[in-house]
Write a protein that holds these residues in place. Structure first.
Motif, PDB file in Angstrom:
ATOM      1  N   GLN A 127       0.829  -1.205   0.000  1.00  0.00           N
ATOM      2  CA  GLN A 127       0.000   0.000   0.000  1.00  0.00           C
ATOM      3  C   GLN A 127       0.864   1.256   0.000  1.00  0.00           C
ATOM      4  OE1 GLN A 127      -3.672   0.103  -0.002  1.00  0.00           O
ATOM      5  NE2 GLN A 127      -2.904   2.049  -0.822  1.00  0.00           N
ATOM      6  N   ARG A 128       1.928   1.235   0.761  1.00  0.00           N
ATOM      7  CA  ARG A 128       2.796   2.407   0.833  1.00  0.00           C
ATOM      8  C   ARG A 128       3.488   2.670  -0.503  1.00  0.00           C
ATOM      9  NH1 ARG A 128       6.003   0.584   6.071  1.00  0.00           N
ATOM     10  NH2 ARG A 128       7.231   2.506   5.824  1.00  0.00           N
ATOM     11  N   ALA A 129       3.874   1.602  -1.202  1.00  0.00           N
ATOM     12  CA  ALA A 129       4.490   1.772  -2.519  1.00  0.00           C
ATOM     13  C   ALA A 129       3.492   2.351  -3.514  1.00  0.00           C
ATOM     14  CB  ALA A 129       5.029   0.439  -3.019  1.00  0.00           C
ATOM     15  N   LEU A 130       2.253   1.871  -3.467  1.00  0.00           N
ATOM     16  CA  LEU A 130       1.218   2.407  -4.355  1.00  0.00           C
ATOM     17  C   LEU A 130       0.896   3.861  -4.026  1.00  0.00           C
ATOM     18  CD1 LEU A 130      -1.210  -0.660  -4.508  1.00  0.00           C
ATOM     19  CD2 LEU A 130       0.294   0.153  -6.333  1.00  0.00           C
ATOM     20  N   ASP A 131       0.763   4.167  -2.742  1.00  0.00           N
ATOM     21  CA  ASP A 131       0.446   5.532  -2.317  1.00  0.00           C
ATOM     22  C   ASP A 131       1.533   6.523  -2.751  1.00  0.00           C
ATOM     23  OD1 ASP A 131      -1.857   4.592  -1.149  1.00  0.00           O
ATOM     24  OD2 ASP A 131      -1.082   4.654   0.910  1.00  0.00           O
ATOM     25  N   ALA A 132       2.777   6.041  -2.785  1.00  0.00           N
ATOM     26  CA  ALA A 132       3.899   6.920  -3.152  1.00  0.00           C
ATOM     27  C   ALA A 132       4.050   7.065  -4.666  1.00  0.00           C
ATOM     28  CB  ALA A 132       5.190   6.375  -2.555  1.00  0.00           C
ATOM     29  N   VAL A 161       5.765  -1.711 -10.928  1.00  0.00           N
ATOM     30  CA  VAL A 161       4.405  -1.392 -10.496  1.00  0.00           C
ATOM     31  C   VAL A 161       3.618  -1.008 -11.737  1.00  0.00           C
ATOM     32  CG1 VAL A 161       2.963   0.078  -9.062  1.00  0.00           C
ATOM     33  CG2 VAL A 161       5.221  -0.619  -8.238  1.00  0.00           C
ATOM     34  N   ASN A 162       2.583  -1.765 -12.038  1.00  0.00           N
ATOM     35  CA  ASN A 162       1.799  -1.553 -13.251  1.00  0.00           C
ATOM     36  C   ASN A 162       0.628  -0.618 -13.008  1.00  0.00           C
ATOM     37  OD1 ASN A 162       3.479  -3.421 -14.549  1.00  0.00           O
ATOM     38  ND2 ASN A 162       2.127  -5.140 -14.072  1.00  0.00           N
ATOM     39  N   GLU A 163       0.222   0.076 -14.060  1.00  0.00           N
ATOM     40  CA  GLU A 163      -0.955   0.929 -13.952  1.00  0.00           C
ATOM     41  C   GLU A 163      -2.164   0.073 -13.589  1.00  0.00           C
ATOM     42  OE1 GLU A 163      -3.448   4.144 -16.699  1.00  0.00           O
ATOM     43  OE2 GLU A 163      -1.566   3.278 -17.432  1.00  0.00           O
ATOM     44  N   GLY A 164      -2.906   0.531 -12.621  1.00  0.00           N
ATOM     45  CA  GLY A 164      -4.084  -0.214 -12.177  1.00  0.00           C
ATOM     46  C   GLY A 164      -3.792  -1.269 -11.133  1.00  0.00           C
ATOM     47  N   ASP A 165      -2.552  -1.390 -10.694  1.00  0.00           N
ATOM     48  CA  ASP A 165      -2.229  -2.362  -9.660  1.00  0.00           C
ATOM     49  C   ASP A 165      -3.010  -2.093  -8.385  1.00  0.00           C
ATOM     50  OD1 ASP A 165      -0.559  -4.522 -10.220  1.00  0.00           O
ATOM     51  OD2 ASP A 165       1.270  -3.323 -10.177  1.00  0.00           O
ATOM     52  N   THR A 166      -3.414  -3.165  -7.736  1.00  0.00           N
ATOM     53  CA  THR A 166      -3.981  -3.098  -6.392  1.00  0.00           C
ATOM     54  C   THR A 166      -2.973  -3.698  -5.418  1.00  0.00           C
ATOM     55  OG1 THR A 166      -4.971  -5.295  -6.579  1.00  0.00           O
ATOM     56  CG2 THR A 166      -6.297  -3.406  -7.317  1.00  0.00           C
ATOM     57  N   VAL A 167      -3.250  -3.564  -4.143  1.00  0.00           N
ATOM     58  CA  VAL A 167      -2.384  -4.204  -3.147  1.00  0.00           C
ATOM     59  C   VAL A 167      -2.289  -5.694  -3.426  1.00  0.00           C
ATOM     60  CG1 VAL A 167      -2.228  -4.844  -0.710  1.00  0.00           C
ATOM     61  CG2 VAL A 167      -2.720  -2.482  -1.335  1.00  0.00           C
ATOM     62  N   GLU A 168      -3.424  -6.305  -3.783  1.00  0.00           N
ATOM     63  CA  GLU A 168      -3.458  -7.757  -3.985  1.00  0.00           C
ATOM     64  C   GLU A 168      -2.656  -8.168  -5.212  1.00  0.00           C
ATOM     65  OE1 GLU A 168      -6.115  -5.836  -3.377  1.00  0.00           O
ATOM     66  OE2 GLU A 168      -6.470  -6.472  -1.304  1.00  0.00           O
ATOM     67  N   SER A 169      -2.824  -7.461  -6.311  1.00  0.00           N
ATOM     68  CA  SER A 169      -2.111  -7.846  -7.539  1.00  0.00           C
ATOM     69  C   SER A 169      -0.616  -7.616  -7.398  1.00  0.00           C
ATOM     70  CB  SER A 169      -2.654  -7.068  -8.743  1.00  0.00           C
ATOM     71  OG  SER A 169      -2.411  -5.674  -8.629  1.00  0.00           O
ATOM     72  N   LEU A 170      -0.233  -6.527  -6.739  1.00  0.00           N
ATOM     73  CA  LEU A 170       1.181  -6.240  -6.542  1.00  0.00           C
ATOM     74  C   LEU A 170       1.805  -7.250  -5.591  1.00  0.00           C
ATOM     75  CD1 LEU A 170       3.567  -4.404  -7.131  1.00  0.00           C
ATOM     76  CD2 LEU A 170       2.752  -2.857  -5.325  1.00  0.00           C
TER      77      LEU A 170
END
Length: 217
Positions: A127-132, A161-170
Protein backbone atom coordinates in the motif's frame (compact mmCIF):
# COMPACT_ATOMS: atom_id res chain seq x y z
CA UNK A 1 28.93 -24.37 10.50
CA UNK A 2 28.63 -28.12 10.77
CA UNK A 3 30.12 -30.39 8.14
CA UNK A 4 27.87 -31.60 5.32
CA UNK A 5 24.42 -30.28 4.55
CA UNK A 6 23.50 -26.97 6.21
CA UNK A 7 20.84 -27.43 8.89
CA UNK A 8 18.12 -24.77 8.71
CA UNK A 9 15.45 -23.93 11.27
CA UNK A 10 12.52 -21.93 9.88
CA UNK A 11 10.34 -19.71 12.08
CA UNK A 12 6.78 -19.01 10.92
CA UNK A 13 3.55 -17.44 12.11
CA UNK A 14 1.21 -18.11 9.20
CA UNK A 15 0.59 -19.99 5.98
CA UNK A 16 4.24 -20.60 5.19
CA UNK A 17 4.41 -19.97 1.44
CA UNK A 18 8.09 -19.00 1.66
CA UNK A 19 8.63 -22.06 3.85
CA UNK A 20 7.15 -24.17 1.05
CA UNK A 21 9.60 -22.67 -1.43
CA UNK A 22 12.46 -23.62 0.89
CA UNK A 23 11.07 -27.13 1.42
CA UNK A 24 10.76 -27.64 -2.33
CA UNK A 25 14.37 -26.66 -2.99
CA UNK A 26 15.72 -28.62 -0.01
CA UNK A 27 13.99 -31.76 -1.33
CA UNK A 28 15.93 -31.70 -4.59
CA UNK A 29 18.84 -34.10 -5.05
CA UNK A 30 22.12 -32.53 -4.03
CA UNK A 31 20.54 -29.60 -2.19
CA UNK A 32 23.12 -27.96 0.09
CA UNK A 33 20.64 -27.35 2.92
CA UNK A 34 17.89 -29.18 4.72
CA UNK A 35 15.03 -27.80 6.79
CA UNK A 36 15.53 -29.67 10.04
CA UNK A 37 12.74 -28.02 12.02
CA UNK A 38 9.86 -25.56 11.66
CA UNK A 39 8.82 -23.60 14.74
CA UNK A 40 5.74 -21.39 15.05
CA UNK A 41 4.50 -19.01 17.71
CA UNK A 42 0.94 -19.82 16.59
CA UNK A 43 -0.42 -23.37 17.03
CA UNK A 44 -2.85 -23.01 14.10
CA UNK A 45 -0.27 -21.79 11.56
CA UNK A 46 -0.80 -23.67 8.28
CA UNK A 47 2.94 -23.74 7.72
CA UNK A 48 3.13 -26.42 10.41
CA UNK A 49 0.97 -28.64 8.20
CA UNK A 50 3.24 -27.96 5.22
CA UNK A 51 6.25 -29.00 7.29
CA UNK A 52 4.59 -32.14 8.66
CA UNK A 53 3.58 -33.21 5.15
CA UNK A 54 7.23 -32.83 4.12
CA UNK A 55 8.34 -35.02 7.03
CA UNK A 56 9.96 -32.13 8.88
CA UNK A 57 9.95 -31.85 12.67
CA UNK A 58 7.61 -29.14 14.01
CA UNK A 59 7.08 -27.44 17.34
CA UNK A 60 5.16 -24.52 18.82
CA UNK A 61 6.42 -21.90 21.24
CA UNK A 62 3.28 -19.86 21.90
CA UNK A 63 4.17 -16.26 22.76
CA UNK A 64 0.89 -15.90 24.67
CA UNK A 65 2.20 -18.25 27.35
CA UNK A 66 5.04 -15.92 28.36
CA UNK A 67 4.95 -12.85 30.57
CA UNK A 68 7.44 -10.87 28.50
CA UNK A 69 9.03 -10.72 25.08
CA UNK A 70 12.36 -11.56 26.70
CA UNK A 71 11.00 -14.72 28.32
CA UNK A 72 9.48 -15.83 25.02
CA UNK A 73 12.69 -15.24 23.09
CA UNK A 74 14.75 -17.18 25.63
CA UNK A 75 12.38 -20.15 25.33
CA UNK A 76 12.56 -19.84 21.55
CA UNK A 77 16.36 -19.83 21.65
CA UNK A 78 16.30 -23.04 23.69
CA UNK A 79 13.93 -24.70 21.22
CA UNK A 80 16.01 -23.61 18.23
CA UNK A 81 19.34 -24.60 19.75
CA UNK A 82 18.02 -28.08 20.51
CA UNK A 83 18.04 -28.57 16.72
CA UNK A 84 21.70 -27.46 16.39
CA UNK A 85 21.05 -25.35 13.28
CA UNK A 86 23.62 -23.65 11.10
CA UNK A 87 21.08 -21.05 9.96
CA UNK A 88 17.81 -19.60 11.28
CA UNK A 89 15.35 -18.31 8.68
CA UNK A 90 12.38 -16.06 9.40
CA UNK A 91 9.53 -16.78 6.98
CA UNK A 92 6.56 -14.66 7.93
CA UNK A 93 7.47 -14.77 11.61
CA UNK A 94 5.41 -11.89 12.99
CA UNK A 95 7.34 -11.10 16.14
CA UNK A 96 9.74 -8.27 16.90
CA UNK A 97 12.85 -10.01 18.20
CA UNK A 98 14.80 -8.87 21.22
CA UNK A 99 18.42 -7.70 20.91
CA UNK A 100 19.46 -10.76 22.95
CA UNK A 101 17.92 -13.09 20.35
CA UNK A 102 19.40 -11.25 17.40
CA UNK A 103 22.89 -11.19 18.93
CA UNK A 104 22.69 -14.92 19.71
CA UNK A 105 22.25 -15.72 16.00
CA UNK A 106 24.26 -12.85 14.56
CA UNK A 107 25.48 -13.65 11.06
CA UNK A 108 23.23 -16.70 10.73
CA UNK A 109 19.76 -15.17 10.91
CA UNK A 110 17.93 -14.24 7.69
CA UNK A 111 14.63 -12.52 6.94
CA UNK A 112 12.67 -11.62 3.83
CA UNK A 113 10.81 -8.32 3.66
CA UNK A 114 8.29 -7.27 0.98
CA UNK A 115 9.90 -4.02 -0.13
CA UNK A 116 13.10 -2.73 -1.66
CA UNK A 117 14.81 -1.93 1.62
CA UNK A 118 15.61 0.56 3.04
CA UNK A 119 12.25 1.69 1.65
CA UNK A 120 9.17 0.81 3.68
CA UNK A 121 10.48 -0.88 6.76
CA UNK A 122 7.63 -2.31 8.82
CA UNK A 123 4.11 -3.14 7.68
CA UNK A 124 1.74 -2.35 4.77
CA UNK A 125 4.59 -2.12 2.26
CA UNK A 126 2.52 -2.71 -0.89
CA UNK A 127 0.00 0.00 0.00
CA UNK A 128 2.80 2.41 0.83
CA UNK A 129 4.49 1.77 -2.52
CA UNK A 130 1.22 2.41 -4.35
CA UNK A 131 0.45 5.53 -2.32
CA UNK A 132 3.90 6.92 -3.15
CA UNK A 133 3.40 6.34 -6.87
CA UNK A 134 6.51 4.16 -7.10
CA UNK A 135 7.37 2.67 -10.48
CA UNK A 136 9.19 -0.24 -8.83
CA UNK A 137 8.59 -2.41 -5.80
CA UNK A 138 9.88 -5.78 -4.70
CA UNK A 139 11.34 -7.88 -1.91
CA UNK A 140 14.62 -8.04 -0.01
CA UNK A 141 16.38 -10.91 1.73
CA UNK A 142 18.63 -9.54 4.44
CA UNK A 143 20.66 -10.47 7.48
CA UNK A 144 18.82 -9.61 10.69
CA UNK A 145 20.35 -7.05 13.03
CA UNK A 146 18.92 -5.19 16.00
CA UNK A 147 17.41 -2.53 13.71
CA UNK A 148 13.97 -3.66 12.49
CA UNK A 149 14.25 -4.54 8.79
CA UNK A 150 17.58 -2.72 8.86
CA UNK A 151 20.16 -5.49 8.45
CA UNK A 152 22.45 -5.61 5.39
CA UNK A 153 20.61 -6.75 2.24
CA UNK A 154 21.66 -9.94 0.47
CA UNK A 155 19.45 -9.95 -2.62
CA UNK A 156 16.55 -7.88 -3.91
CA UNK A 157 13.94 -8.78 -6.52
CA UNK A 158 12.68 -5.72 -8.39
CA UNK A 159 9.08 -5.84 -9.65
CA UNK A 160 7.49 -3.13 -11.84
CA UNK A 161 4.40 -1.39 -10.50
CA UNK A 162 1.80 -1.55 -13.25
CA UNK A 163 -0.96 0.93 -13.95
CA UNK A 164 -4.08 -0.21 -12.18
CA UNK A 165 -2.23 -2.36 -9.66
CA UNK A 166 -3.98 -3.10 -6.39
CA UNK A 167 -2.38 -4.20 -3.15
CA UNK A 168 -3.46 -7.76 -3.99
CA UNK A 169 -2.11 -7.85 -7.54
CA UNK A 170 1.18 -6.24 -6.54
CA UNK A 171 1.60 -8.52 -3.53
CA UNK A 172 1.00 -11.58 -5.69
CA UNK A 173 3.76 -10.65 -8.14
CA UNK A 174 6.16 -9.78 -5.33
CA UNK A 175 5.49 -13.11 -3.65
CA UNK A 176 6.40 -15.03 -6.80
CA UNK A 177 9.83 -13.38 -6.64
CA UNK A 178 10.14 -14.02 -2.90
CA UNK A 179 9.83 -17.73 -3.59
CA UNK A 180 12.80 -17.49 -5.95
CA UNK A 181 15.22 -15.28 -4.05
CA UNK A 182 14.82 -16.73 -0.55
CA UNK A 183 16.00 -20.24 -1.49
CA UNK A 184 18.76 -18.59 -3.52
CA UNK A 185 20.09 -16.70 -0.49
CA UNK A 186 19.83 -19.77 1.76
CA UNK A 187 21.70 -21.79 -0.86
CA UNK A 188 24.51 -19.21 -0.96
CA UNK A 189 24.79 -19.39 2.83
CA UNK A 190 24.75 -23.19 2.81
CA UNK A 191 27.51 -23.24 0.21
CA UNK A 192 29.57 -20.95 2.48
CA UNK A 193 29.60 -18.26 -0.16
CA UNK A 194 27.64 -15.73 1.92
CA UNK A 195 28.54 -13.97 5.16
CA UNK A 196 27.92 -10.82 7.14
CA UNK A 197 31.03 -8.92 8.18
CA UNK A 198 31.05 -5.49 9.86
CA UNK A 199 27.36 -5.00 9.06
CA UNK A 200 27.93 -5.57 5.33
CA UNK A 201 27.16 -8.53 3.10
CA UNK A 202 29.94 -10.46 1.36
CA UNK A 203 29.24 -12.91 -1.45
CA UNK A 204 32.10 -14.99 -2.83
CA UNK A 205 34.49 -12.77 -0.88
CA UNK A 206 33.25 -9.57 -2.53
CA UNK A 207 31.46 -6.76 -0.70
CA UNK A 208 27.95 -6.35 -2.11
CA UNK A 209 26.43 -2.90 -2.70
CA UNK A 210 24.21 -1.52 0.04
CA UNK A 211 21.14 -2.83 -1.80
CA UNK A 212 22.59 -6.34 -2.14
CA UNK A 213 22.51 -8.34 -5.36
CA UNK A 214 19.56 -7.57 -7.61
CA UNK A 215 17.33 -9.57 -9.90
CA UNK A 216 14.42 -8.27 -11.97
CA UNK A 217 11.10 -10.05 -11.91
Amino acid sequence: MSQGVCRVVVLISGSGSNLQALLDVSAKAGAPFSVCSVISNKPAAYGLTRAAEAGVNTSVVDHREFASREDFDRALITEIDNQQPDLVVLAGFMRILTPEFVRHYSGRLLNIHPSLLPKYQGLHTHQRALDAGDSEHGATVHFVTEELDGGPPIIQAVVPVNEGDTVESLAKRVQVQEHLIYPMAVTWFAEKRLQMLDDRTRLDGELLPRSGAQVTG
